[in-house]
Design a protein around this motif. Structure first.
Motif, PDB file in Angstrom:
ATOM      1  N   THR A 285     -14.924  16.851  52.681  1.00 20.20           N
ATOM      2  CA  THR A 285     -15.160  15.418  52.527  1.00 20.20           C
ATOM      3  C   THR A 285     -13.970  14.696  53.137  1.00 20.20           C
ATOM      4  O   THR A 285     -12.922  15.304  53.386  1.00 20.20           O
TER       5      THR A 285
ATOM      6  N   MET B 102     -17.759   8.133  45.422  1.00 19.93           N
ATOM      7  CA  MET B 102     -18.697   9.179  45.031  1.00 19.93           C
ATOM      8  C   MET B 102     -18.911   9.252  43.522  1.00 19.93           C
ATOM      9  O   MET B 102     -19.949   9.737  43.070  1.00 19.93           O
TER      10      MET B 102
ATOM     11  N   PRO C   4     -23.219   9.130  43.761  1.00 20.25           N
ATOM     12  CA  PRO C   4     -23.231  10.525  44.217  1.00 20.25           C
ATOM     13  C   PRO C   4     -24.284  10.811  45.269  1.00 20.25           C
ATOM     14  O   PRO C   4     -24.078  11.659  46.141  1.00 20.25           O
TER      15      PRO C   4
ATOM     16  N   SER D 176     -10.946  14.884  50.560  1.00 20.78           N
ATOM     17  CA  SER D 176     -10.571  16.156  49.937  1.00 20.78           C
ATOM     18  C   SER D 176      -9.048  16.308  49.891  1.00 20.78           C
ATOM     19  O   SER D 176      -8.350  15.956  50.841  1.00 20.78           O
TER      20      SER D 176
ATOM     21  N   MET E 233     -21.241  22.355  46.742  1.00 18.89           N
ATOM     22  CA  MET E 233     -21.726  21.211  47.528  1.00 18.89           C
ATOM     23  C   MET E 233     -20.747  20.896  48.639  1.00 18.89           C
ATOM     24  O   MET E 233     -19.587  21.072  48.531  1.00 18.89           O
TER      25      MET E 233
ATOM     26  N   HIS F  32     -17.410  15.149  45.221  1.00 18.79           N
ATOM     27  CA  HIS F  32     -18.778  15.635  45.066  1.00 18.79           C
ATOM     28  C   HIS F  32     -19.134  15.801  43.588  1.00 18.79           C
ATOM     29  O   HIS F  32     -18.298  16.207  42.776  1.00 18.79           O
TER      30      HIS F  32
ATOM     31  N   ALA G 198     -23.073  10.245  48.737  1.00 19.63           N
ATOM     32  CA  ALA G 198     -22.136  11.278  49.174  1.00 19.63           C
ATOM     33  C   ALA G 198     -22.848  12.545  49.620  1.00 19.63           C
ATOM     34  O   ALA G 198     -22.299  13.324  50.408  1.00 19.63           O
ATOM     35  N   LEU G 199     -24.073  12.769  49.123  1.00 22.53           N
ATOM     36  CA  LEU G 199     -24.787  13.997  49.439  1.00 22.53           C
ATOM     37  C   LEU G 199     -25.814  13.813  50.537  1.00 22.53           C
ATOM     38  O   LEU G 199     -26.251  14.780  51.145  1.00 22.53           O
TER      39      LEU G 199
ATOM     40  N   LEU H  78     -22.508  17.929  55.026  1.00 19.02           N
ATOM     41  CA  LEU H  78     -22.853  16.780  54.213  1.00 19.02           C
ATOM     42  C   LEU H  78     -22.120  15.549  54.735  1.00 19.02           C
ATOM     43  O   LEU H  78     -21.169  15.666  55.515  1.00 19.02           O
TER      44      LEU H  78
ATOM     45  N   ASP I   1     -12.721   9.206  48.590  1.00 21.11           N
ATOM     46  CA  ASP I   1     -13.817   9.837  47.835  1.00 21.11           C
ATOM     47  C   ASP I   1     -14.137   9.099  46.538  1.00 21.11           C
ATOM     48  O   ASP I   1     -15.060   9.495  45.823  1.00 21.11           O
TER      49      ASP I   1
END
Length: 237
Positions: free
Chosen positions: A139, A86, A90, A142, A237, A59, A93-94, A173, A83
């Motif tokens: 995510t 991202m 970005p 993560s 986020m 994020h 990803a959001l 998200l 990830d």
């Protein structure tokens, strides 16, 4: 051991510099929005030499300063492959448009050297060991980083946005999954010793013992009753 941390940017994301001691090599964890100056201030204050950036997830509030920080010190960035996209996209990803007035001088993109993290890996950086655990839910990519107990120093657990003091990461998200974050909490956090120090992506320091006793999500996961929980309050986020 030296750990210098500070909240950065619009989301107050915790960035950490970790070194065996002042005047030695260090690892930078999660240089997020507007973190570059704070990193340089800590490097100068403690006479540190960065050797790597490691990222708990992709994020933008955790990676926005990766390009300038890696570029300034000619170091690689480590991120989980799920990830990695991202860093260059970005908004995908959001799931929303990130306002330019909020992001300011954001530099989107990858640094020159990107290395990928895997579950169970042990990174040996700056004379220290960081055990990597894949912990999806906030995510898909993560991860957490755990440093082993040393003499009179308890184990340190960099939880990213998996576990906070009193709460857990949001799952609303793209890539978030509430059932998945509960499984990650059970698999990654519950086996840790109560004395383990938790340094999360947002908010204050805590311990596994404190969270095991007071965090409603961790308590219910431990009791095997986590499926009924709704997502945690938003943080970052």
């Amino acid at each position: 051991m030296l750990i210098a941390g500070f909240p950065a940017g619009a989301w107050g994301t915790n960035c950490y510099l970790v070194a065996p001691a002042a005047g030695e090599e260090c690892v930078i964890i999660d240089p997020g929005h507007q973190a570059a100056q704070g990193v340089e201030d800590a490097v100068r204050k403690h006479r540190l030499k960065p050797v790597a950036v490691v990222l708990t997830h992709g994020h933008i509030d955790h990676v926005a300063s990766v390009v300038p920080v890696c570029g300034a010190h000619d170091v690689p960035a480590w991120i989980h492959p799920e990830d990695r996209y991202m860093m260059t996209d970005p908004e995908k990803a959001l799931g929303l448009s990130v306002g330019q007035q909020l992001m300011g001088d954001l530099t989107v993109g990858e640094p020159d050297d990107v290395k990928e993290l895997s579950n169970g890996a042990v990174l040996e950086l700056a004379g220290m060991e960081f055990s990597v655990a894949h912990a999806p839910g906030h995510t898909k990519g993560s991860v957490t980083f755990r440093m082993p107990e040393q003499a009179d120093i308890p184990s340190v657990f960099f939880s990213g946005d998996l576990l906070f003091a009193g709460s857990i990461g949001r799952t609303d998200l793209p890539g978030g999954d509430h059932a998945e974050i509960l499984e990650s909490l059970a698999r990654v956090c519950l086996p840790l010793e109560d004395s383990t120090v938790v340094l999360s992506g947002h908010g204050p320091q805590t311990t596994i013992g404190r969270e095991r006793a007071t965090n409603p999500f961790l308590r219910e996961v431990a009791a095997g009753l986590g499926d009924g929980f709704s997502p945690a309050p938003r943080r970052g986020m």
